[in-house]
Design a protein around this motif. Structure first.
Motif, PDB file in Angstrom:
ATOM      1  N   GLY A  80       1.823 -33.491  28.440  1.00  0.00           N
ATOM      2  CA  GLY A  80       2.534 -32.373  27.552  1.00  0.00           C
ATOM      3  C   GLY A  80       2.296 -30.972  28.013  1.00  0.00           C
ATOM      4  O   GLY A  80       1.826 -30.897  29.320  1.00  0.00           O
TER       5      GLY A  80
ATOM      6  N   TRP B  82       3.418 -29.141  23.214  1.00  0.00           N
ATOM      7  CA  TRP B  82       4.581 -29.962  22.942  1.00  0.00           C
ATOM      8  C   TRP B  82       4.312 -31.205  23.812  1.00  0.00           C
ATOM      9  O   TRP B  82       4.014 -31.549  24.743  1.00  0.00           O
ATOM     10  CB  TRP B  82       5.959 -29.082  23.845  1.00  0.00           C
ATOM     11  N   TYR B  83       4.647 -32.236  22.857  1.00  0.00           N
ATOM     12  CA  TYR B  83       4.709 -33.537  22.977  1.00  0.00           C
ATOM     13  C   TYR B  83       5.716 -34.530  23.022  1.00  0.00           C
ATOM     14  O   TYR B  83       6.588 -33.970  22.369  1.00  0.00           O
ATOM     15  CB  TYR B  83       3.448 -34.383  22.325  1.00  0.00           C
ATOM     16  N   LEU B  84       5.940 -35.516  23.822  1.00  0.00           N
ATOM     17  CA  LEU B  84       7.205 -36.377  23.569  1.00  0.00           C
ATOM     18  C   LEU B  84       7.078 -37.806  23.121  1.00  0.00           C
ATOM     19  O   LEU B  84       7.728 -38.467  23.068  1.00  0.00           O
ATOM     20  CB  LEU B  84       7.515 -36.709  25.046  1.00  0.00           C
ATOM     21  N   GLN B  85       5.719 -37.786  22.408  1.00  0.00           N
ATOM     22  CA  GLN B  85       5.418 -39.056  21.731  1.00  0.00           C
ATOM     23  C   GLN B  85       4.320 -38.677  20.384  1.00  0.00           C
ATOM     24  O   GLN B  85       3.544 -37.931  20.884  1.00  0.00           O
ATOM     25  CB  GLN B  85       4.994 -40.168  22.410  1.00  0.00           C
TER      26      GLN B  85
ATOM     27  N   SER C 220       8.555 -41.938  19.803  1.00  0.00           N
ATOM     28  CA  SER C 220       9.146 -41.325  20.780  1.00  0.00           C
ATOM     29  C   SER C 220      10.088 -40.121  20.164  1.00  0.00           C
ATOM     30  O   SER C 220      10.626 -40.136  19.025  1.00  0.00           O
ATOM     31  CB  SER C 220      10.206 -41.907  21.872  1.00  0.00           C
TER      32      SER C 220
ATOM     33  N   PHE D  28      10.497 -35.282  20.405  1.00  0.00           N
ATOM     34  CA  PHE D  28       9.900 -34.080  20.652  1.00  0.00           C
ATOM     35  C   PHE D  28       9.026 -33.599  19.470  1.00  0.00           C
ATOM     36  O   PHE D  28       9.452 -33.531  18.283  1.00  0.00           O
ATOM     37  CB  PHE D  28      10.937 -33.073  21.014  1.00  0.00           C
ATOM     38  N   ASN D  29       7.502 -33.398  19.535  1.00  0.00           N
ATOM     39  CA  ASN D  29       6.951 -32.638  18.677  1.00  0.00           C
ATOM     40  C   ASN D  29       6.118 -31.329  19.045  1.00  0.00           C
ATOM     41  O   ASN D  29       5.568 -31.245  19.977  1.00  0.00           O
ATOM     42  CB  ASN D  29       5.700 -33.737  18.548  1.00  0.00           C
ATOM     43  N   ARG D  30       6.230 -30.554  18.065  1.00  0.00           N
ATOM     44  CA  ARG D  30       5.525 -29.268  18.302  1.00  0.00           C
ATOM     45  C   ARG D  30       4.358 -29.064  17.509  1.00  0.00           C
ATOM     46  O   ARG D  30       4.537 -28.951  16.281  1.00  0.00           O
ATOM     47  CB  ARG D  30       6.760 -28.146  18.026  1.00  0.00           C
TER      48      ARG D  30
END
Length: 917
Positions: free
Chosen positions: A475, A504-507, A526, A528-530
């Motif tokens: 992240g 910022w995460y991808l899962q 899966s 993009f997560n903000r």
């Protein structure tokens, strides 16, 4: 009386017969002035004959092949005797120089026609040999009892020759020197002891051949220690040595180990790559299958960087095949250290500190069996990092790789790579061309820090088979702090702040209750997560000064020395706020319901985070409205200085009574229970110029209640002061160390002596300057003599020693007391000693131990003894009791050339009894 002869012949003015007589006698000898060459002399004679009116036309003389053909410079302290038959004698500290040959002796005889030199020493009036020959040819030097040498052929015969080769000495009874700096010896000795007459040890060489500066090759040889031949012999020997940096073979050592069999250890080759880098490749092999490989390298580039790299791979085999105790364990280790010179590049830095090994490497390595300090290591850490700074810019970038190992359970925490971009504090609203007073908004500052990381926590054997998407956590996080400082009402500093964080995460994960299998079902999604959060706050601080003058009665009791006492208080109050990011509106948390069953009568609602397995986690739940407070105190006393104190010209001195006494805590207005935090208290008192006592502790404002089993206590939402009790002290701890040595008591004696001297000088009337100088000189001489001898006239013996004492104490919660519904307080303290003493210049003793007072026993204790045996060293290490009870004894030669000439005795630890004699 030194005789100095200066001979100079003008051949054109002498009779021909007289010329030939003097030529045969003095040719080849001159002192501080060279004699003409033989061929030039004949030519000069012929020219003289042609110009003469004599009837003789031509005179010729045959040149002998062994005759001296270069300048000889000579001198003697007593006398020089030259005979007509071409023989010269030099007596008393003679010195002869011929080309690159230099000979010094008390007696020298020279045959000029044959170029043969004979030299030996003399016996003085007390029967001691003096002036024995010292012969040097180039960089090679020999000392001997008797020497015969041909200056022309460079061959000779030497009796009792001593020459240094590498780290050792060659001592031979009969030595024949032949061409190319080769010595043929019989009844020789090779030793590293500098006592040539009676060396502590030597290898007795029946015969051998020496190539000066290169090697020694010998026939049968045996070891002799203290003039006692030992039953240790070798059929032949090869001793290489060189004073140059070069490659070469590393000889192995023999070992007999019960579980691995017979083995050869440390054999290999050393590569001298260049003046800036090297490489050593070695290996081990045992008869039962164990083998190991090592590669070690060091490198350096001046003013740039330096480092070392070590790689080890071993396969340990113990027991016999097809038996229950058979095992085969591969292991490896990498140790890399790299550092960069700060002057190489001020804007870029690269460094490494890698200590990585498999969990079984230390346990299986036989060399670590007798090193408890290595086996007791529970964690290892490694890091590789770089930093890049940009001049004239607030930005810089850095990266790192970090690894942490737990040798107990072989867990590995690996973070690779870690990239960080940061911006130093800037003032975005500050005017470039400021005019007038600073505006309030110009004080607002901000900075930035962004990090990217990728990490995993797993077992060592599962690292290479792990899934990047499922097992690795990754992240990116951004942090932007904004703050300012304003002055309000002249004395109060107000600092508002605002902090913004974004991840910022991808899962992400979703959880639900699986009614069929009665377990929690987790799904990974899966995308993009903000995820962001923020908080804000403000704090205010000031300083309050108080001056106190002691009452006249109290001041009179102290000798009227206290001038004033100053008390400085620094109160700080702050408020911070953060919303409840666990609310459904933010979308960071979810929930599922566990239906009621026989064990649980009501449905359970379980809240979980969608980013529970993410690297930087999720914002916290619950609204926060904290009011924080702290109070710092400093207490000092101003006193009149003693008349003996001449360190400063001031009449006053400041003494610190309390260097720091602080109390801090917080109150969360937004919480529904347990709103008060722990009260933190800290105290620091200066005990001297370099000693201080620091204590810190906590006070709990809430009460305790027993748990369901009444075996432990849990905090409950009941304030102690509401029940007539003060906040409960949770404990504290500190440690103190002190070192005693020879200088400790000398300083006290010196101070007393200085005070006595000052007192005497005050009463005495020493007006003349010369008298003061003479008295100082006389006193210094008396002090020197007094230090050299004791009161009874014997010379004082100085024994260097040092003792370090460390005392640590902890007072904290111990066991649960059901009757008082509180935890009992217990005192844990231990006392550690470590010290060393040099009984003589050759005996050194060191020891360390720790006594645990609650358990009434000593912990790890170690005693080390070192004895310097001139060219040998004996070391002994004993752990007398405990789980690491063991001993280690070693005696060996100091010289690296004979490092394998040793006796090494070791024991296992824990189960081997130690016999005391």
């Amino acid at each position: 009386m030194q005789i100095c002869n200066r001979l100079h012949f003008n051949i054109a003015r002498l009779n021909l017969l007289f010329i030939f007589c003097l030529t045969s006698t003095f040719m080849g000898f001159s002192q501080e002035k060279a004699v003409p060459n033989k061929s030039d002399l004949i030519k000069h004679i012929n020219d003289s004959i042609r110009n003469s009116r004599d009837t003789v036309k031509t005179v010729t003389k045959k040149v002998k092949p062994n005759q001296i053909d270069a300048k000889i410079t000579y001198s003697a302290q007593d006398s020089i005797v030259l005979l007509g038959n071409g023989t010269g004698f030099l007596h008393g500290q003679s010195d002869i120089k011929y080309k690159n040959i230099n000979l010094k002796a008390d007696f020298v005889r020279v045959k000029m026609d044959s170029s043969i030199v004979f030299a030996h020493g003399k016996t003085d009036s007390v029967g001691k040999k003096i002036g024995e020959p010292v012969f040097a040819e180039g960089s090679t030097e020999y000392s001997s009892k008797e020497l015969t040498y041909n200056l022309k052929t460079k061959k000779g015969f030497i009796r009792q020759a001593v020459t240094k080769q590498g780290e050792g000495y060659i001592v031979s009874d009969k030595t024949k020197k032949v061409d190319n700096d080769i010595l043929c010896i019989t009844d020789g000795k090779y030793t590293t002891c500098d006592n040539h007459e009676h060396p502590d040890f030597y290898m007795d060489l029946t015969r051998g051949k020496v190539k000066t500066g290169k090697y020694v090759v010998s026939g049968p040889a045996y070891l002799v220690v203290e003039d006692v031949p030992l039953p240790i012999a070798i059929p032949f020997g090869f001793f290489p040595f060189t004073d140059k940096y070069s490659s070469g073979i590393v000889m192995p050592t023999f070992r007999d180990e019960q579980t691995r069999g017979f083995g050869l250890m440390g054999g290999g080759y050393y590569f001298a790559i260049s003046d800036y880098a090297d490489l050593e490749v070695k290996g081990d092999i045992y008869t039962k299958g164990t083998w190991a490989f090592y590669a070690n390298s060091k490198y350096i580039k001046r003013y740039k960087y330096s480092g070392s790299f070590n790689f080890s791979y071993r396969e340990d085999v113990t027991g016999e095949k097809e038996l229950p105790n058979y095992s085969k364990m591969p292991s490896m280790s990498i140790v890399w250290s790299h550092s960069q010179d700060a002057k190489a590049n001020p804007y870029f830095n690269f460094s490494t500190s890698v200590n990585f090994s498999t969990s079984g490497y230390n346990r299986n390595n036989i060399d670590n069996y007798y090193r408890p300090e290595i086996n007791s290591q529970s964690t290892k850490s490694s890091s590789i990092s770089f930093t890049k700074r940009f001049p004239e810019s607030p930005f810089n970038i850095s990266g790192s790789m970090n690894a942490a190992q737990s040798t107990r359970d072989s867990m590995l925490d690996l973070s690779l790579p870690n990239i960080s971009v940061s911006m130093s504090r800037i003032y975005p609203f500050k005017r470039k061309n400021a005019a007038g007073n600073e505006r309030w908004y110009e004080k607002i500052s901000m900075s930035y820090n962004g990090t990217f990381a990728n990490s995993i926590r797993t077992k060592e054997n599962k690292l290479l088979t792990s899934s990047f998407s499922k097992d690795w956590k990754n992240g990116m996080k951004h942090s932007i702090p904004i703050s300012a400082t304003f002055n309000v009402l002249k004395y109060i500093n107000v600092s508002p702040s605002f902090n913004y964080n974004e991840r910022w995460y991808l899962q992400s994960v979703n959880q639900s209750w699986d009614e069929t299998n009665q377990r929690v079902k987790t799904d990974t999604v899966s995308g993009f997560n903000r995820v962001y959060d923020f908080n804000m706050g403000v704090s205010a601080s000031t300083k309050v000064y108080g001056m106190y003058t002691p009452l006249p009665f109290f001041n009179k009791l102290t000798g009227n020395k206290i001038v004033a006492i100053r008390h400085v208080m620094t109160p700080t109050v702050g408020f911070s706020y953060a919303p409840d990011f666990g609310a459904a509106t933010w979308g960071y948390y979810g929930s599922y319901i566990i239906p009621a069953n026989a064990a649980v009568q009501h449905d359970q609602v379980v809240q979980y985070s969608h980013y529970m397995n993410s690297l930087y986690g999720a914002p916290g739940t619950g609204k926060s409205g904290n009011i924080s407070f702290s109070l710092t105190n400093n207490l000092e006393m101003k006193v009149l200085k003693s008349e003996k104190d001449t360190t400063t010209t001031s009449k006053f001195k400041v003494i610190s009574l309390i260097d720091n006494f602080s109390v801090s805590g917080s109150y969360n207005m937004a919480a529904d229970s347990m709103q008060w935090s722990m009260l933190n208290v800290g105290l620091r008192i200066k005990a001297g110029k370099s000693q201080s006592l620091s204590l810190s502790g906590m006070f709990d404002p809430y009460m305790y209640a027993p748990n369901s089993t009444n075996t432990a206590g849990i905090r409950v939402n009941k304030l102690r002061w509401e029940h007539g009790k003060l906040p409960r002290f949770m404990g504290t701890g500190t440690s103190y160390s002190y070192t005693l040595n020879n200088e400790t008591f000398k300083k006290k004696d010196k101070k007393k002596k200085e005070d006595s001297t000052k007192s005497n000088n005050t009463d005495a009337n020493l007006t003349p300057t010369t008298d003061l100088k003479n008295q100082t000189k006389t006193d210094a001489e008396k002090d020197k003599k007094a230090l050299a001898k004791d009161s009874e006239g014997y010379q004082k013996v100085t024994i260097p020693w040092s003792i370090n004492i460390n005392y640590s104490v902890t007072y904290a919660n111990s066991t649960w007391n059901p009757k008082k519904t509180e935890y009992n307080m217990a005192l844990t303290h231990n006392l550690s000693f470590s010290g060393n003493i040099s009984l003589t210049n050759n005996w050194k003793l060191s020891a360390n131990t720790t006594y645990d007072f609650p358990n009434h026993q000593f912990t790890y204790t170690n005693v080390n003894i070192i004895r310097n045996l001139h060219c040998w060293t004996m070391t002994a290490s004993v752990v007398p009791f405990g789980p690491y009870k063991s001993y280690n004894f070693k005696i060996g030669v100091n010289a690296s050339m004979l490092q394998d000439l040793k006796y090494d005795k070791q024991s296992g630890y824990g189960n081997t009894p130690i016999t005391w004699y």
